[in-house]
Design a protein around this motif. Structure first.
Motif, PDB file in Angstrom:
ATOM      1  N   ARG A  24     -62.816   3.162 -20.897  1.00 47.51           N
ATOM      2  CA  ARG A  24     -63.767   2.929 -19.647  1.00 47.51           C
ATOM      3  C   ARG A  24     -63.393   4.198 -18.609  1.00 47.51           C
ATOM      4  NH1 ARG A  24     -68.505   1.723 -21.657  1.00 47.51           N
ATOM      5  NH2 ARG A  24     -68.456  -0.105 -22.791  1.00 47.51           N
ATOM      6  N   LEU A  25     -62.145   4.395 -18.574  1.00 49.86           N
ATOM      7  CA  LEU A  25     -61.759   5.504 -17.454  1.00 49.86           C
ATOM      8  C   LEU A  25     -62.044   6.628 -17.630  1.00 49.86           C
ATOM      9  CD1 LEU A  25     -59.898   5.482 -14.838  1.00 49.86           C
ATOM     10  CD2 LEU A  25     -58.038   6.286 -16.536  1.00 49.86           C
ATOM     11  N   THR A  26     -61.802   7.052 -19.131  1.00 52.72           N
ATOM     12  CA  THR A  26     -62.170   8.418 -19.444  1.00 52.72           C
ATOM     13  C   THR A  26     -63.535   8.583 -19.973  1.00 52.72           C
ATOM     14  OG1 THR A  26     -61.175   7.857 -21.731  1.00 52.72           O
ATOM     15  CG2 THR A  26     -59.992   8.885 -19.899  1.00 52.72           C
ATOM     16  N   PHE A 218     -52.827  -0.821 -18.206  1.00 59.72           N
ATOM     17  CA  PHE A 218     -52.626   0.503 -18.518  1.00 59.72           C
ATOM     18  C   PHE A 218     -51.238   0.653 -18.920  1.00 59.72           C
ATOM     19  CE2 PHE A 218     -56.068   1.130 -15.356  1.00 59.72           C
ATOM     20  CZ  PHE A 218     -56.678   2.017 -15.935  1.00 59.72           C
ATOM     21  N   LYS A 219     -51.165   1.440 -19.977  1.00 57.68           N
ATOM     22  CA  LYS A 219     -49.691   1.692 -20.570  1.00 57.68           C
ATOM     23  C   LYS A 219     -49.741   2.889 -20.820  1.00 57.68           C
ATOM     24  CE  LYS A 219     -46.731  -0.133 -24.135  1.00 57.68           C
ATOM     25  NZ  LYS A 219     -46.781  -0.879 -25.322  1.00 57.68           N
ATOM     26  N   SER A 220     -48.400   3.593 -20.482  1.00 55.94           N
ATOM     27  CA  SER A 220     -48.238   5.034 -20.746  1.00 55.94           C
ATOM     28  C   SER A 220     -47.386   5.278 -22.064  1.00 55.94           C
ATOM     29  CB  SER A 220     -47.791   5.831 -19.775  1.00 55.94           C
ATOM     30  OG  SER A 220     -46.503   5.455 -19.240  1.00 55.94           O
ATOM     31  N   GLY A 221     -47.548   6.233 -22.787  1.00 57.48           N
ATOM     32  CA  GLY A 221     -46.834   6.404 -23.735  1.00 57.48           C
ATOM     33  C   GLY A 221     -47.390   7.931 -24.669  1.00 57.48           C
ATOM     34  N   TRP A 223     -49.510   8.305 -26.762  1.00 60.36           N
ATOM     35  CA  TRP A 223     -50.766   8.315 -26.877  1.00 60.36           C
ATOM     36  C   TRP A 223     -51.559   9.143 -25.795  1.00 60.36           C
ATOM     37  CZ3 TRP A 223     -47.796   4.021 -27.181  1.00 60.36           C
ATOM     38  CH2 TRP A 223     -47.584   3.376 -25.986  1.00 60.36           C
ATOM     39  N   CYS A 224     -51.037   9.362 -24.566  1.00 60.49           N
ATOM     40  CA  CYS A 224     -51.387   9.832 -23.221  1.00 60.49           C
ATOM     41  C   CYS A 224     -51.682  11.174 -23.575  1.00 60.49           C
ATOM     42  CB  CYS A 224     -50.453   9.696 -22.167  1.00 60.49           C
ATOM     43  SG  CYS A 224     -50.110   8.105 -21.685  1.00 60.49           S
ATOM     44  N   ARG A 225     -51.094  11.837 -24.630  1.00 58.67           N
ATOM     45  CA  ARG A 225     -51.262  13.367 -24.897  1.00 58.67           C
ATOM     46  C   ARG A 225     -52.675  13.476 -25.159  1.00 58.67           C
ATOM     47  NH1 ARG A 225     -48.774  15.116 -29.947  1.00 58.67           N
ATOM     48  NH2 ARG A 225     -48.463  12.809 -30.416  1.00 58.67           N
ATOM     49  N   LYS A 228     -58.043  11.998 -21.832  1.00 58.46           N
ATOM     50  CA  LYS A 228     -58.806  12.909 -20.971  1.00 58.46           C
ATOM     51  C   LYS A 228     -58.176  12.769 -19.471  1.00 58.46           C
ATOM     52  CE  LYS A 228     -62.814  12.290 -22.855  1.00 58.46           C
ATOM     53  NZ  LYS A 228     -64.406  12.165 -22.739  1.00 58.46           N
ATOM     54  N   ALA A 229     -57.484  11.817 -19.055  1.00 59.94           N
ATOM     55  CA  ALA A 229     -56.941  11.292 -17.846  1.00 59.94           C
ATOM     56  C   ALA A 229     -55.370  11.664 -17.612  1.00 59.94           C
ATOM     57  CB  ALA A 229     -57.150   9.869 -17.357  1.00 59.94           C
ATOM     58  N   LYS A 230     -54.928  12.421 -18.830  1.00 63.77           N
ATOM     59  CA  LYS A 230     -53.466  12.575 -19.020  1.00 63.77           C
ATOM     60  C   LYS A 230     -52.989  13.157 -17.685  1.00 63.77           C
ATOM     61  CE  LYS A 230     -53.832  16.857 -21.510  1.00 63.77           C
ATOM     62  NZ  LYS A 230     -53.794  17.357 -22.875  1.00 63.77           N
ATOM     63  N   LYS A 235     -51.056   5.608 -13.467  1.00 71.18           N
ATOM     64  CA  LYS A 235     -50.230   4.855 -14.144  1.00 71.18           C
ATOM     65  C   LYS A 235     -49.092   5.893 -14.906  1.00 71.18           C
ATOM     66  CE  LYS A 235     -48.080   1.592 -16.369  1.00 71.18           C
ATOM     67  NZ  LYS A 235     -47.080   0.722 -15.551  1.00 71.18           N
ATOM     68  N   ARG A 236     -49.627   6.752 -15.325  1.00 74.68           N
ATOM     69  CA  ARG A 236     -48.552   7.820 -16.071  1.00 74.68           C
ATOM     70  C   ARG A 236     -47.634   8.299 -15.052  1.00 74.68           C
ATOM     71  NH1 ARG A 236     -49.801  13.344 -19.377  1.00 74.68           N
ATOM     72  NH2 ARG A 236     -48.213  13.169 -20.801  1.00 74.68           N
ATOM     73  N   THR A 237     -48.254   8.790 -13.691  1.00 71.38           N
ATOM     74  CA  THR A 237     -47.375   9.411 -12.922  1.00 71.38           C
ATOM     75  C   THR A 237     -46.310   8.449 -12.376  1.00 71.38           C
ATOM     76  OG1 THR A 237     -49.471  10.477 -12.254  1.00 71.38           O
ATOM     77  CG2 THR A 237     -47.622  10.617 -10.779  1.00 71.38           C
TER      78      THR A 237
HETATM   79  S1  SF4 Z   1     -53.063   8.674 -19.380  1.00 69.19           S
HETATM   80 FE1  SF4 Z   1     -52.147   7.189 -20.768  1.00 69.19          FE
HETATM   81  S2  SF4 Z   1     -51.678   5.330 -19.175  1.00 69.19           S
HETATM   82 FE2  SF4 Z   1     -53.223   6.939 -18.538  1.00 69.19          FE
HETATM   83  S3  SF4 Z   1     -54.913   6.206 -18.983  1.00 69.19           S
HETATM   84 FE3  SF4 Z   1     -54.661   7.610 -20.374  1.00 69.19          FE
HETATM   85  S4  SF4 Z   1     -53.529   6.781 -22.043  1.00 69.19           S
HETATM   86 FE4  SF4 Z   1     -53.610   5.118 -20.492  1.00 69.19          FE
END
Ligand code: SF4
Length: 382
Positions: A24-26, A218-221, A223-225, A228-230, A235-237
């Motif tokens: 939903r975020l992206t 939210f969980k970074s890993g 898959w963040c590559r 669209k919010a990378k 959370k990633r930051t």
């Molecule tokens: S950048 Fe990573 S942690 Fe942030 S919303 Fe996207 S997938 Fe989730």
């Protein structure tokens, strides 16, 4: 086009399964299609055409017309024919493995897996059904990294969609997922029973429901590559800064095991910094202020605007033409584009060797074998 992409798409499954609220975020963030993606789309059209010609009894005139259209596209290159032939040959090999029974094969099949993920559907490159078997084929045209079919969530979602569509016509017992990446010489498959597949589908259903509602953690890993919010994700930051603080710094020097840990963290940090830089530059160029940063002109090299004209002047001045031009062979990749991979192999395959690559650092999880120096290459045979 509305409705062409599902919120819980199969291709983004690894991301939304691991980080459900990312869907939903992206959702409303713009898509940016790279030239590589456009090239991949064209290669997929060619692959589909070839599969349909083989299995759909498409009329020759229709095939020729569509082939000519594809070949007229500026993104078309002869190597695309070679790579799509590799894909088709692989499907044919599996089809011919069924003695005396002609499998049902369909290309670019839209499959609905909404029984497991709300609103979920996707288009699978090729589906094959025969006897008690279901095959899911995924053609990847990228030149990035080989993708494993093992437990691949994208292909498992397609397979669940195919089970829903064909399960009442075929007594499907086993499912094979295939990923064909001809530009990386990578083809791999993974066999899974329908029971295991359905159990997996059931296990992700609650996660998909959270993702659909924009809930969950939210969980970074890795898959963040592909998110669209990378660049802008909080959370990633936070996770990157948390990593920096959590490194247990020794008093004077790092131990070898700490070097390994720091290196693993530095790899993901490098990608994150690139994402931030790209985001900030684009924002500044489109008029947004990024506090403390500006865009400047990068380095550029001098160039001659009219090579032919300039060299004519120089030759008239007495400079020998042979000194002005460098004659060098085109690369193997360019040769493959010109001749096609298959033809090149036939013509000069015996003259092509692949020397051992230089040692390069890779994480333990990397699928390649550990480096062993080729002593014969280093010191020559006896
Ligand atoms: S950048 Fe990573 S942690 Fe942030 S919303 Fe996207 S997938 Fe989730």
């Amino acid at each position: 086009m509305p409705g062409t992409h599902a919120l819980l798409s199969a291709s983004a499954a690894e991301r939304w399964i691991n980080c459900p609220p990312s869907a939903r975020l992206t959702e409303k963030m713009p898509d940016t299609e790279s030239p590589y993606a456009a090239e991949g789309t064209l290669a997929h059209s060619l692959a589909e055409l070839k599969v349909r010609k083989k299995f759909d009894k498409m009329r020759k005139s229709e095939f020729d017309k569509r082939l000519a259209e594809i070949r007229k596209d500026p993104l078309y290159a002869p190597e695309m024919d070679g790579h799509t032939d590799t894909y088709l040959d692989y499907i044919l090999k599996i089809a011919h493995g069924y003695n005396k029974v002609a499998p049902y094969v369909v290309a670019e099949k839209r499959l609905d897996y909404s029984a497991y993920a709300p609103g979920g559907f996707g288009t699978c490159d090729c589906v094959m059904l025969c006897k008690n078997d279901l095959h899911i084929f995924d053609f990847k045209y990228g030149k990035g990294v080989p993708v494993s079919a093992e437990e691949n969530p994208q292909l498992k979602l397609y397979a669940l969609g195919a089970l829903a569509e064909y399960g009442f016509l075929y007594d499907i017992q086993s499912v094979t997922l295939h990923i064909i990446q001809p530009r990386l010489d990578s083809i791999n498959d993974f066999l899974i029973s329908t029971d295991a597949l359905t159990a997996w589908g059931n296990s992700i259903r609650p996660i998909a429901e959270l993702a659909d509602k924009g809930e969950g953690e939210f969980k970074s890993g890795d898959w963040c590559r592909f998110c669209k919010a990378k660049a802008t994700c909080r959370k990633r930051t936070e996770d990157f800064f948390a990593l920096e603080c959590s490194i247990n710094m020794p008093k004077e020097l790092l131990s070898d095991s700490e070097i390994g840990e720091a290196l693993a963290r530095a790899q993901t940090l490098k990608n994150w910094v690139t994402d931030l830089e790209e985001y900030a530059l684009n924002a500044i160029l489109s008029g947004t202020d990024i506090s403390g940063w500006k865009a400047v002109e990068g380095r550029s090299n001098r160039k001659i605007t009219d090579i032919d004209g300039a060299f004519e002047v120089l030759t008239k001045e007495g400079y020998d033409e042979s000194l002005l031009y460098e004659r060098k062979p085109i690369t193997l990749t360019e040769l493959e584009k010109l001749v096609t991979k298959k033809k090149l192999e036939e013509l000069i395959g015996s003259m092509i060797v692949k020397p051992q690559g230089k040692p390069t650092l890779a994480p333990e999880s990397d699928k390649r074998k550990p480096y062993k120096p080729n002593l014969e290459e280093m010191f020559g045979g006896k």
